[in-house]
Design an enzyme around this catalytic site. Structure first.
Site, short mmCIF file in Angstrom:
data_model
loop_
_atom_site.label_atom_id
_atom_site.label_comp_id
_atom_site.label_asym_id
_atom_site.label_seq_id
_atom_site.Cartn_x
_atom_site.Cartn_y
_atom_site.Cartn_z
N ASP A 99 0.84 -1.27 0.11
CA ASP A 99 -0.01 -0.06 0.03
C ASP A 99 0.72 1.14 -0.01
OD1 ASP A 99 -2.35 1.20 -0.11
OD2 ASP A 99 -2.56 1.35 2.16
N HIS A 106 2.50 3.37 -9.20
CA HIS A 106 2.34 1.99 -9.12
C HIS A 106 3.46 1.37 -9.86
CE1 HIS A 106 -1.50 1.74 -7.51
NE2 HIS A 106 -2.21 2.56 -8.40
N LEU A 164 12.49 -19.31 -5.04
CA LEU A 164 11.39 -18.64 -4.44
C LEU A 164 10.00 -18.96 -5.27
CD1 LEU A 164 10.53 -16.24 -2.06
CD2 LEU A 164 10.82 -14.82 -4.31
C1 FPP Z 1 -2.16 -0.06 -3.20
O1 FPP Z 1 -1.73 1.41 -3.17
C2 FPP Z 1 -1.47 -0.45 -4.61
C3 FPP Z 1 -2.21 -1.17 -5.40
C4 FPP Z 1 -3.63 -1.09 -5.54
C5 FPP Z 1 -1.62 -1.93 -6.46
C6 FPP Z 1 -0.34 -2.52 -6.03
C7 FPP Z 1 0.31 -2.75 -7.54
C8 FPP Z 1 1.83 -2.79 -7.57
C9 FPP Z 1 2.67 -2.62 -6.44
C10 FPP Z 1 2.30 -2.91 -8.98
C11 FPP Z 1 1.56 -3.81 -9.91
C12 FPP Z 1 1.98 -5.21 -9.88
C13 FPP Z 1 1.86 -5.84 -10.93
C14 FPP Z 1 2.57 -7.33 -10.94
C15 FPP Z 1 1.22 -5.49 -12.02
P1 FPP Z 1 -2.52 2.59 -3.48
O2 FPP Z 1 -2.95 2.93 -4.87
O3 FPP Z 1 -4.04 2.20 -2.62
O4 FPP Z 1 -1.71 3.70 -2.69
P2 FPP Z 1 -2.52 4.86 -1.87
O5 FPP Z 1 -3.29 4.46 -0.38
O6 FPP Z 1 -1.12 5.80 -1.21
O7 FPP Z 1 -3.64 5.60 -2.54
#
Ligand code: FPP
Length: 248
Positions: free
Chosen positions: A18, A35, A129
């Site tokens: 997150d 992202h 892994l």
């Molecule tokens: C949450 O941060 C993160 C996500 C919803 C997506 C996580 C995805 C990745 C790390 C990359 C994608 C990976 C692949 C393999 C495609 P948020 O957007 O909720 O952050 P915020 O809380 O700061 O708004």
């Protein structure tokens, strides 16, 4: 609670990644830039897990609820997945990583599904892994699909049969569940499998979560006493290191 320093490395680490959006906002960048940096952070984390002897890493990349995000962000995340499949799989494979994609593939489109299946086939022989990428995944979806499959076959629904029908049946339950980004909730991730996971909440945003942050989480894990419903005295008596008992 008595603490013990077993120096243990968790066999299975699960991560709620997150904070990508906030990382981008703070830099006046579009959320997708966060992202993208999140993918970099995932690569770094996977490599660090290999180096530390972690056997399984499970990450929450796209939840069943993430479809509710703005269309631009959803399509951006789909594009990132396609891009990661094209660019990362070779290197991950060289690092000895075996990929599994966990989640409901019915909403993902034929091309993406073919890419997921290919990445799984190409990396199937690796054994350093296991990297489970949960995409279009939700803990409630997982329990419901497992129960539905058992019901369809007319099998009794028990904790053991559900365990075998769940999407992570190929790995042991997570020993350590990390959430970055400062929030303290599970958000429909691994609801069944995290029953006895040690929880670690990091204030670091996911793109900033580096090797030192991982080591901090592992050190916290090593200082915990895992009791699995027993008393502390029973645990102390039965085993000098209590990190990896059978979970059934
Ligand atoms: C949450 O941060 C993160 C996500 C919803 C997506 C996580 C995805 C990745 C790390 C990359 C994608 C990976 C692949 C393999 C495609 P948020 O957007 O909720 O952050 P915020 O809380 O700061 O708004």
């Amino acid at each position: 609670m008595t603490k013990q320093d077993s120096g243990a490395v968790p066999r299975h680490i699960a991560v709620i990644m997150d904070g990508n959006g906030r990382w981008a906002n703070r830099r006046f960048l579009p959320r997708l830039a966060g992202h993208k940096q999140g993918v970099e952070s995932l690569r770094r984390c996977a490599r660090a897990c290999v180096q530390r002897g972690v056997q399984v890493l499970t990450v929450f990349a796209f939840s069943s609820e993430n479809w509710n995000r703005p269309e631009e962000e959803v399509s951006g995340l789909m594009g990132l997945l396609a891009n990661a499949l094209a660019k990362e799989v070779q290197q991950l494979s060289r690092d000895g990583v075996r990929l599994h994609f966990i989640g409901d593939r019915s909403g993902l489109g034929d091309k993406v599904c073919a890419g997921l299946a290919q990445a799984e086939t190409v990396t199937a022989h690796n054994n350093r892994l296991v990297l489970n990428v949960c995409f279009n995944y939700g803990g409630r979806w997982d329990i419901a699909q497992a129960a539905a499959r058992l019901a369809e076959k007319g099998e009794p629904i028990t904790p053991q049969s559900l365990d075998r029908a769940l999407a992570l049946a190929h790995v042991p339950d997570p020993d350590l569940l990390i959430r970055t980004g400062g929030e303290m909730r599970i958000s429909n991730f691994l609801l069944w499998q995290a029953a006895y996971s040690e929880l670690f909440f990091s204030d670091s945003l996911w793109p900033d979560f580096d090797e030192a942050c991982l080591d901090e989480a592992i050190a916290a894990f090593a200082s915990r006493e895992r009791r699995f419903g027993q008393t502390s005295a029973q645990v102390q008596q039965s085993q000098p290191t209590s990190s990896h008992p059978q979970t059934s």
